[in-house]
Design a protein around this motif. Sequence first.
Motif, PDB file in Angstrom:
ATOM      1  N   ARG A 131      -0.209  -1.925   2.890  1.00 23.76           N
ATOM      2  CA  ARG A 131       0.188  -2.348   4.244  1.00 23.76           C
ATOM      3  C   ARG A 131       0.800  -1.181   5.032  1.00 23.76           C
ATOM      4  O   ARG A 131       1.797  -1.340   5.740  1.00 23.76           O
ATOM      5  CB  ARG A 131       1.192  -3.502   4.181  1.00 23.76           C
ATOM      6  N   ASN A 132       0.222   0.006   4.878  1.00 18.92           N
ATOM      7  CA  ASN A 132       0.758   1.221   5.476  1.00 18.92           C
ATOM      8  C   ASN A 132      -0.006   1.535   6.760  1.00 18.92           C
ATOM      9  O   ASN A 132      -1.030   2.221   6.744  1.00 18.92           O
ATOM     10  CB  ASN A 132       0.655   2.381   4.482  1.00 18.92           C
ATOM     11  N   ILE A 133       0.496   1.037   7.887  1.00 17.68           N
ATOM     12  CA  ILE A 133      -0.185   1.220   9.168  1.00 17.68           C
ATOM     13  C   ILE A 133      -0.176   2.684   9.591  1.00 17.68           C
ATOM     14  O   ILE A 133      -1.145   3.184  10.166  1.00 17.68           O
ATOM     15  CB  ILE A 133       0.484   0.361  10.265  1.00 17.68           C
ATOM     16  N   GLU A 134       0.914   3.384   9.297  1.00 22.03           N
ATOM     17  CA  GLU A 134       1.000   4.790   9.696  1.00 22.03           C
ATOM     18  C   GLU A 134      -0.065   5.629   8.991  1.00 22.03           C
ATOM     19  O   GLU A 134      -0.663   6.527   9.594  1.00 22.03           O
ATOM     20  CB  GLU A 134       2.391   5.337   9.375  1.00 22.03           C
ATOM     21  N   GLY A 148     -12.894   7.988   4.270  1.00 22.23           N
ATOM     22  CA  GLY A 148     -11.948   7.464   5.249  1.00 22.23           C
ATOM     23  C   GLY A 148     -11.861   5.949   5.224  1.00 22.23           C
ATOM     24  O   GLY A 148     -10.766   5.371   5.262  1.00 22.23           O
ATOM     25  N   ILE A 149     -13.026   5.280   5.135  1.00 18.42           N
ATOM     26  CA  ILE A 149     -13.065   3.812   5.069  1.00 18.42           C
ATOM     27  C   ILE A 149     -12.371   3.320   3.798  1.00 18.42           C
ATOM     28  O   ILE A 149     -11.579   2.367   3.819  1.00 18.42           O
ATOM     29  CB  ILE A 149     -14.525   3.303   5.097  1.00 18.42           C
ATOM     30  N   VAL A 150     -12.662   3.967   2.672  1.00 18.96           N
ATOM     31  CA  VAL A 150     -12.069   3.589   1.388  1.00 18.96           C
ATOM     32  C   VAL A 150     -10.551   3.731   1.445  1.00 18.96           C
ATOM     33  O   VAL A 150      -9.806   2.820   1.060  1.00 18.96           O
ATOM     34  CB  VAL A 150     -12.658   4.469   0.257  1.00 18.96           C
ATOM     35  N   CYS A 151     -10.073   4.870   1.927  1.00 21.23           N
ATOM     36  CA  CYS A 151      -8.631   5.122   1.982  1.00 21.23           C
ATOM     37  C   CYS A 151      -7.939   4.157   2.946  1.00 21.23           C
ATOM     38  O   CYS A 151      -6.856   3.630   2.641  1.00 21.23           O
ATOM     39  CB  CYS A 151      -8.374   6.557   2.410  1.00 21.23           C
ATOM     40  N   ALA A 152      -8.560   3.921   4.103  1.00 19.87           N
ATOM     41  CA  ALA A 152      -7.962   3.012   5.089  1.00 19.87           C
ATOM     42  C   ALA A 152      -7.879   1.591   4.537  1.00 19.87           C
ATOM     43  O   ALA A 152      -6.879   0.884   4.733  1.00 19.87           O
ATOM     44  CB  ALA A 152      -8.780   3.032   6.376  1.00 19.87           C
ATOM     45  N   THR A 153      -8.924   1.149   3.821  1.00 20.61           N
ATOM     46  CA  THR A 153      -8.937  -0.200   3.238  1.00 20.61           C
ATOM     47  C   THR A 153      -7.811  -0.366   2.225  1.00 20.61           C
ATOM     48  O   THR A 153      -7.073  -1.360   2.241  1.00 20.61           O
ATOM     49  CB  THR A 153     -10.292  -0.489   2.566  1.00 20.61           C
ATOM     50  N   ALA A 205      -3.626  -4.302  17.166  1.00 18.64           N
ATOM     51  CA  ALA A 205      -5.065  -4.531  17.018  1.00 18.64           C
ATOM     52  C   ALA A 205      -5.382  -5.111  15.644  1.00 18.64           C
ATOM     53  O   ALA A 205      -6.182  -6.045  15.517  1.00 18.64           O
ATOM     54  CB  ALA A 205      -5.820  -3.217  17.234  1.00 18.64           C
ATOM     55  N   ILE A 206      -4.732  -4.573  14.610  1.00 17.86           N
ATOM     56  CA  ILE A 206      -4.956  -5.063  13.242  1.00 17.86           C
ATOM     57  C   ILE A 206      -4.478  -6.507  13.106  1.00 17.86           C
ATOM     58  O   ILE A 206      -5.130  -7.340  12.474  1.00 17.86           O
ATOM     59  CB  ILE A 206      -4.256  -4.142  12.225  1.00 17.86           C
ATOM     60  N   THR A 239      -4.505   9.824  -1.203  1.00 18.33           N
ATOM     61  CA  THR A 239      -4.279   8.403  -0.913  1.00 18.33           C
ATOM     62  C   THR A 239      -3.979   7.631  -2.184  1.00 18.33           C
ATOM     63  O   THR A 239      -3.070   6.785  -2.219  1.00 18.33           O
ATOM     64  CB  THR A 239      -5.515   7.800  -0.219  1.00 18.33           C
ATOM     65  N   PHE A 240      -4.722   7.911  -3.256  1.00 18.83           N
ATOM     66  CA  PHE A 240      -4.487   7.239  -4.532  1.00 18.83           C
ATOM     67  C   PHE A 240      -3.071   7.504  -5.034  1.00 18.83           C
ATOM     68  O   PHE A 240      -2.351   6.586  -5.440  1.00 18.83           O
ATOM     69  CB  PHE A 240      -5.526   7.711  -5.562  1.00 18.83           C
ATOM     70  N   LEU A 241      -2.650   8.765  -4.968  1.00 18.92           N
ATOM     71  CA  LEU A 241      -1.303   9.104  -5.413  1.00 18.92           C
ATOM     72  C   LEU A 241      -0.248   8.472  -4.504  1.00 18.92           C
ATOM     73  O   LEU A 241       0.786   7.999  -4.970  1.00 18.92           O
ATOM     74  CB  LEU A 241      -1.126  10.624  -5.433  1.00 18.92           C
ATOM     75  N   ASP A 242      -0.541   8.430  -3.211  1.00 14.18           N
ATOM     76  CA  ASP A 242       0.417   7.894  -2.244  1.00 14.18           C
ATOM     77  C   ASP A 242       0.696   6.413  -2.485  1.00 14.18           C
ATOM     78  O   ASP A 242       1.856   5.985  -2.486  1.00 14.18           O
ATOM     79  CB  ASP A 242      -0.104   8.102  -0.823  1.00 14.18           C
TER      80      ASP A 242
END
Length: 278
Positions: free
Chosen positions: A65-68, A53-58, A101-102, A194-197
């Motif tokens: 820059r995908n906040i959603e 989750g941390i890796v994907c969010a980072t 927040a970000i 996430t990588f593909l996205d």
Amino acid sequence: ILTTGLVQSDPHTGNLLKVKRPSTTNGKKKNKPELGYLDFGLVNTVSPRFQDGIVCATCQLVFARNIEAVADLCVDLGLLPEDKLKDADERKRFKEALEKAIDDVLIWPKDKKGRSTAIPKIRFENALPAFSNLIANFEFTVPPYFLNNARAIATLEGIALKLDPNFNIVRVIYPHSINHLMKNPSISSKSEETFLDICRNPKTRLFDHGQFMKLLNDWSLLTGYRKRKIYWDLITSIGTRRVMSRIFKESLMKRVRFVEELCHKHILIHWERGWALA
């Protein structure tokens, strides 16, 4: 946090040592300096799901820059209940609050043309108020290890800044996250998606080679690794081979659809000509 999942959560200067470990680089033996830890009275373990989750969010935040997408990942990080984002109005409200927040926590440096550069800095002094606001307004759950890890990271960054005023912790975390995401050692479906996205074209949603190369360039430039080494690391990784197989299938289907559309177009043209002659 991202490598072993074992975190020493009290890393003040009395618990840290500079140690040297023998290593071999290009056939030359030398002592590589590393950080040694003392006092394991306060230790946390981090689950593979949290690591992913941390890796994907980072990567979604820094690279895309995908906040959603980051909002969705809050569920994987165990910060929100799974059904919280199903309501459209609540999802929109949370996304707006998370974006604020970000913006409060991250500083995106500007170049002379006013465009944001790639790597932001964290304002840890703003992190607690920002996340406190999320906790107060949403069903935001903060696991104990989350707070301990955040405190440990803030302490380590403070020590690093005393040694190097230009130190940026995101600049360290981001390339490591790319490495973890692309190799996908845990064979996580979330990391794979996430990588593909982030490598897909925003308009066509097909794999974009330019996006992929940009990600590799970030990894190479920020770590100092040669691209040859990075390619080899990727080729020998099971997680990467799984993703590449999916990319190949997507590219093949793209070509098949293109040929089908071309044939359909030519059939219509000849059909119309046949009717015209008749």
